[in-house]
Design a protein around this motif. Structure first.
Motif, short mmCIF file in Angstrom:
data_model
loop_
_atom_site.label_atom_id
_atom_site.label_comp_id
_atom_site.label_asym_id
_atom_site.label_seq_id
_atom_site.Cartn_x
_atom_site.Cartn_y
_atom_site.Cartn_z
N ASN A 191 80.01 32.77 27.97
CA ASN A 191 80.07 33.91 28.87
C ASN A 191 81.34 34.70 28.54
O ASN A 191 82.42 34.13 28.40
N LYS A 230 74.72 40.92 26.63
CA LYS A 230 73.61 40.06 27.02
C LYS A 230 72.46 40.06 26.01
O LYS A 230 71.91 39.02 25.66
N GLU A 231 72.05 41.24 25.52
CA GLU A 231 70.91 41.31 24.60
C GLU A 231 71.25 40.79 23.20
O GLU A 231 70.35 40.57 22.38
N ASN A 240 75.72 28.16 25.48
CA ASN A 240 76.05 29.55 25.23
C ASN A 240 77.41 29.85 25.83
O ASN A 240 78.01 29.00 26.50
N ASN A 251 80.25 40.54 29.39
CA ASN A 251 79.03 39.74 29.24
C ASN A 251 77.76 40.56 29.41
O ASN A 251 76.78 40.35 28.69
N SER A 252 77.76 41.51 30.36
CA SER A 252 76.55 42.30 30.60
C SER A 252 76.21 43.18 29.40
O SER A 252 75.04 43.35 29.05
N SER A 253 77.24 43.75 28.73
CA SER A 253 76.99 44.59 27.57
C SER A 253 76.60 43.78 26.34
O SER A 253 76.02 44.31 25.39
N LYS A 299 73.33 37.98 22.76
CA LYS A 299 73.68 36.58 22.87
C LYS A 299 72.51 35.67 22.49
O LYS A 299 71.36 35.95 22.83
N ASN A 328 76.54 43.84 17.43
CA ASN A 328 77.00 43.70 18.82
C ASN A 328 78.31 44.46 19.03
O ASN A 328 79.06 44.70 18.07
#
Length: 219
Positions: free
Chosen positions: A43, A52-53, A41, A48-50, A55, A94
């Motif tokens: 990063n 995350k769902e 995957n 990355n946090s926004s 990815k 996304n």
């Protein structure tokens, strides 16, 4: 480029050191074939946090060799050279690309690790350097080759980072089998226009057999 060349020089020196010290008596040397399916995957740094769902990992192949030069029964250097397919997928809607996007990188990778052996269990860690030979981006059913140049939407050939993990060696019908779990933490941003790093956990399984005599040692 200068940093990558320095990293390559350091790795070469470590490999030569492994060959030199590996001639010590009472140690074991292994040359194993790597043939695995890996899940990787990407990063995206601050984003990355926004993301995350959205990815999703992609599956690829890893093909190459692993060379372990024993220095003492409990300490060794491990140098590997393999071809690996990396990348990642962002699902539709996304915040970055909106459309479902899959990136694939076809890479030659060289890690050099320090390994500590505790009976059947070992732990290891060290740097790696990699070169992206080719890449693709799939979006809206269309697949295009990734550019590797100085343009804004291009990618970088060189990658570097750290690998760390552990493994377990056991026997199956007189043959040694190794289960190796490795985490790769990419330190180099591989994209020109946004943060993007290779980060993945890889679990591999391969047969292993010690060489009866260190191949580079004196007769």
């Amino acid at each position: 480029m200068k940093k990558q060349l320095q990293a390559a020089l350091i790795l070469s020196m470590l490999f030569l050191s492994a060959n030199t010290f590996g001639q010590a008596a009472g140690t074991k040397t292994y040359l194993d074939i790597l043939l695995n399916v890996v899940s990787t995957n990407l990063n995206y740094g601050e984003l990355n946090s926004s993301l995350k769902e959205y990815k999703k990992p992609v599956l690829g192949a890893q093909v190459g060799v692993s060379f372990q030069a024993g220095i003492t029964p409990k300490f060794s250097f491990v140098s590997e050279l393999y071809f690996i397919m990396k990348g990642g997928t962002l699902k539709a809607d996304n915040p970055l690309t909106y459309n479902k996007t899959t990136l694939r990188l076809y890479t030659i990778e060289l890690p050099v690790l320090v390994r500590f052996n505790f009976g059947k269990i070992y732990v290891n860690a060290g740097p790696y350097i990699a070169y992206n030979v080719y890449g693709t981006r799939k979006m809206e059913g269309s697949t295009k080759a990734l550019p590797f140049d100085d343009s804004n939407d291009a990618f970088k050939r060189w990658d570097a980072g750290i690998q760390m993990g552990a493994g377990y060696r056991f026997k199956v019908k007189q043959k040694a089998v190794v289960v190796d779990m490795r985490y790769t933490y990419g330190l180099s941003n591989i994209s020109n226009n946004q943060e993007m790093y290779n980060r993945y956990l890889n679990i591999s399984l391969h047969c292993s057999a010690p060489w009866k005599k260190y191949p580079l040692g004196k007769k």
